[in-house]
Scaffold this active site. Structure first.
Site, PDB file in Angstrom:
ATOM      1  N   ASP A   1     -15.146  -0.883   9.314  1.00 49.29           N
ATOM      2  CA  ASP A   1     -15.973  -1.362   8.215  1.00 49.29           C
ATOM      3  C   ASP A   1     -16.931  -2.416   8.754  1.00 49.29           C
ATOM      4  O   ASP A   1     -16.500  -3.371   9.419  1.00 49.29           O
ATOM      5  CB  ASP A   1     -15.102  -1.961   7.113  1.00 49.29           C
TER       6      ASP A   1
ATOM      7  N   SER B   1      -6.620   8.317   3.348  1.00 51.56           N
ATOM      8  CA  SER B   1      -7.032   9.733   3.426  1.00 51.56           C
ATOM      9  C   SER B   1      -7.470  10.125   4.840  1.00 51.56           C
ATOM     10  O   SER B   1      -8.127  11.146   5.045  1.00 51.56           O
ATOM     11  CB  SER B   1      -8.160  10.043   2.439  1.00 51.56           C
TER      12      SER B   1
ATOM     13  N   ASN C   1      -9.503  -0.206  10.355  1.00 53.57           N
ATOM     14  CA  ASN C   1      -8.314   0.347   9.701  1.00 53.57           C
ATOM     15  C   ASN C   1      -7.759   1.412  10.632  1.00 53.57           C
ATOM     16  O   ASN C   1      -8.353   2.485  10.779  1.00 53.57           O
ATOM     17  CB  ASN C   1      -8.697   0.967   8.357  1.00 53.57           C
TER      18      ASN C   1
ATOM     19  N   GLU D   1       0.824  -1.211   0.000  1.00 52.45           N
ATOM     20  CA  GLU D   1       0.000   0.000   0.000  1.00 52.45           C
ATOM     21  C   GLU D   1       0.862   1.268   0.000  1.00 52.45           C
ATOM     22  O   GLU D   1       0.418   2.332   0.411  1.00 52.45           O
ATOM     23  CB  GLU D   1      -0.938  -0.015   1.207  1.00 52.45           C
TER      24      GLU D   1
ATOM     25  N   SER E   1      -6.688  -2.537   2.252  1.00 52.40           N
ATOM     26  CA  SER E   1      -6.970  -2.049   0.904  1.00 52.40           C
ATOM     27  C   SER E   1      -7.492  -3.134  -0.027  1.00 52.40           C
ATOM     28  O   SER E   1      -7.337  -3.049  -1.245  1.00 52.40           O
ATOM     29  CB  SER E   1      -5.723  -1.388   0.286  1.00 52.40           C
TER      30      SER E   1
ATOM     31  N   GLU F   1     -13.938  -5.202   9.908  1.00 48.32           N
ATOM     32  CA  GLU F   1     -12.546  -4.959  10.289  1.00 48.32           C
ATOM     33  C   GLU F   1     -12.342  -3.497  10.633  1.00 48.32           C
ATOM     34  O   GLU F   1     -13.183  -2.647  10.342  1.00 48.32           O
ATOM     35  CB  GLU F   1     -11.597  -5.359   9.160  1.00 48.32           C
TER      36      GLU F   1
END
Length: 392
Positions: free
Chosen positions: A316, A337, A332, A15, A195, A330
């Site tokens: 999410d 951003s 993050n 990523e 991602s 999950e």
């Protein structure tokens, strides 16, 4: 006097490019009157560079050429001063090319977001924004994360962890066990990547085999779950720490593939190029009843607290339309951003979001400075050496 913030992005991760976009987005959003921003780019080899053009996104089209314009540096803590020291060190001349008050990591994926970078900064006693070592590590490992959430009575999909070594040792046996664990369709994904990289959905044994082969290109550990077929994906961010936290507006991402893909998230920008996660297609705010919106925001807050997070994270979730239940998919811990687009609808512009993240960093630093990390002892005074002197 402005606060000196070292915004660190890049790193040894699939990523990497997403991190560069997120990092430079943030640099441009910081309040320049309050903060002096020092961009710090980490290469895929883990080398640190800084310089005047490190915050120019167009320079990253040619990394070798970019590095010739930058100065390689290393971070050191010199009596409480956090310095960027030129590397290699030269015998003459000024060695330092910058000083920071804190590091602001905007990195995604393994080797950087998973507690590794946080551990490095923690060892050097350099303050940094976002989750601490443990929360970063748990947040990145989807299997461990699932176990912790389940322990805290937060609803998640059941899942099993599969090591590549066990898979290749007896593939048929393992596939049989997976088929007994969950009916098709089955999702196979890396246990420690974000991602949507390395994820495959399988509808039969042949596709399940392909899915494992694909996932193991990116990680040695896979997470396997039954794939929901009648659901909505809803995302919600949380900002704060263990004392106080707030939830953002909810979004519903729009996917073009069977699952929300890397392309959906980062490659669907207009002709001016990707703007990272902020350019992904979404419904914002998501079309939710007031009751469901609050249930999702409440679950996001519980997830953030259960994992011991700090800063801003995006959670999410799935809304299973067959059972009318909400499940956490999950977290993050450093979202693409920084999920700034989820905060603007609730009255928190990006500049203020960054302001609050710096404040949370300084608050944690004050709290940790009140703790004792050493004790007075005379053990070494009478230490005579030898094997019996070790811990018993």
């Amino acid at each position: 006097m402005r606060i000196r913030v070292g915004v660190l992005f890049g790193g040894k991760s699939v990523e990497h490019e997403v991190s560069v976009i997120s990092g430079i987005q943030a640099i441009n959003a910081f309040d320049q009157e309050k903060y002096e921003i020092i961009p710090i780019y980490m290469t895929r080899e883990g080398e640190l560079y800084t310089g005047d053009v490190a915050d120019k996104i167009e320079e990253y089209r040619d990394i070798p050429a970019l590095l010739k314009k930058l100065q390689r540096v290393t971070l050191i803590n010199e009596a409480g001063k956090y310095l960027l020291i030129k590397y290699p060190v030269k015998a003459w001349g000024k060695q330092s090319c910058g000083e920071v008050d804190l590091i602001f990591p905007i990195v995604h994926g393994t080797n950087v977001e998973d507690g590794a970078l946080q551990g490095y900064l923690k060892t050097l006693s350099i303050p940094f924004a976002g989750c601490d070592v443990c929360a970063s590590a748990v947040g990145m490992d989807k299997y461990v994360q699932k176990a912790v959430l389940k322990y805290n009575n937060i609803p998640v999909l059941d899942g099993v962890r599969v090591l590549s070594s066990a898979y290749y040792k007896d593939t048929e046996k393992l596939l049989n066990e997976i088929e007994q664990f969950a009916p098709y369709p089955i999702i196979v994904k890396p246990s420690n990547l974000g991602s949507s990289i390395g994820i495959k959905k399988a509808f039969n044994r042949e596709e399940l085999t392909d899915a494992f082969e694909y996932t193991f290109q990116y990680a040695h550990t896979a997470l396997v779950e039954h794939a929901l077929t009648n659901f909505r994906e809803i995302n919600c961010a949380v900002l704060g720490d263990q004392d106080s936290a707030i939830a953002s507006e909810c979004e519903e991402p729009i996917n073009t593939d069977a699952i929300l893909s890397y392309k959906d998230k980062y490659v669907s920008g207009d002709k001016t190029g990707s703007k990272g996660m902020s350019s992904a297609k979404r419904i914002l705010p998501a079309d939710l009843s007031p009751e469901l919106r609050e249930e999702i925001r409440s679950l996001a807050l519980k997830t953030f607290q259960a994992l011991g997070c700090n800063g801003v994270s995006r959670i999410d979730l799935f809304v299973d339309k067959d059972t009318n239940t909400v499940l956490v998919n999950e977290i993050n811990t450093i979202p693409g951003s920084l999920s700034f687009y989820l905060w603007e609808p609730v009255g928190v512009p990006y500049k203020e979001l960054l302001d609050r993240l710096v404040s949370l960093t300084l608050k944690r630093e004050r709290e940790e400075s009140s703790l004792s990390f050493s004790i007075e002892t005379n053990i070494l005074v009478n230490f005579a050496g030898g094997a019996k002197g070790g811990k018993r």
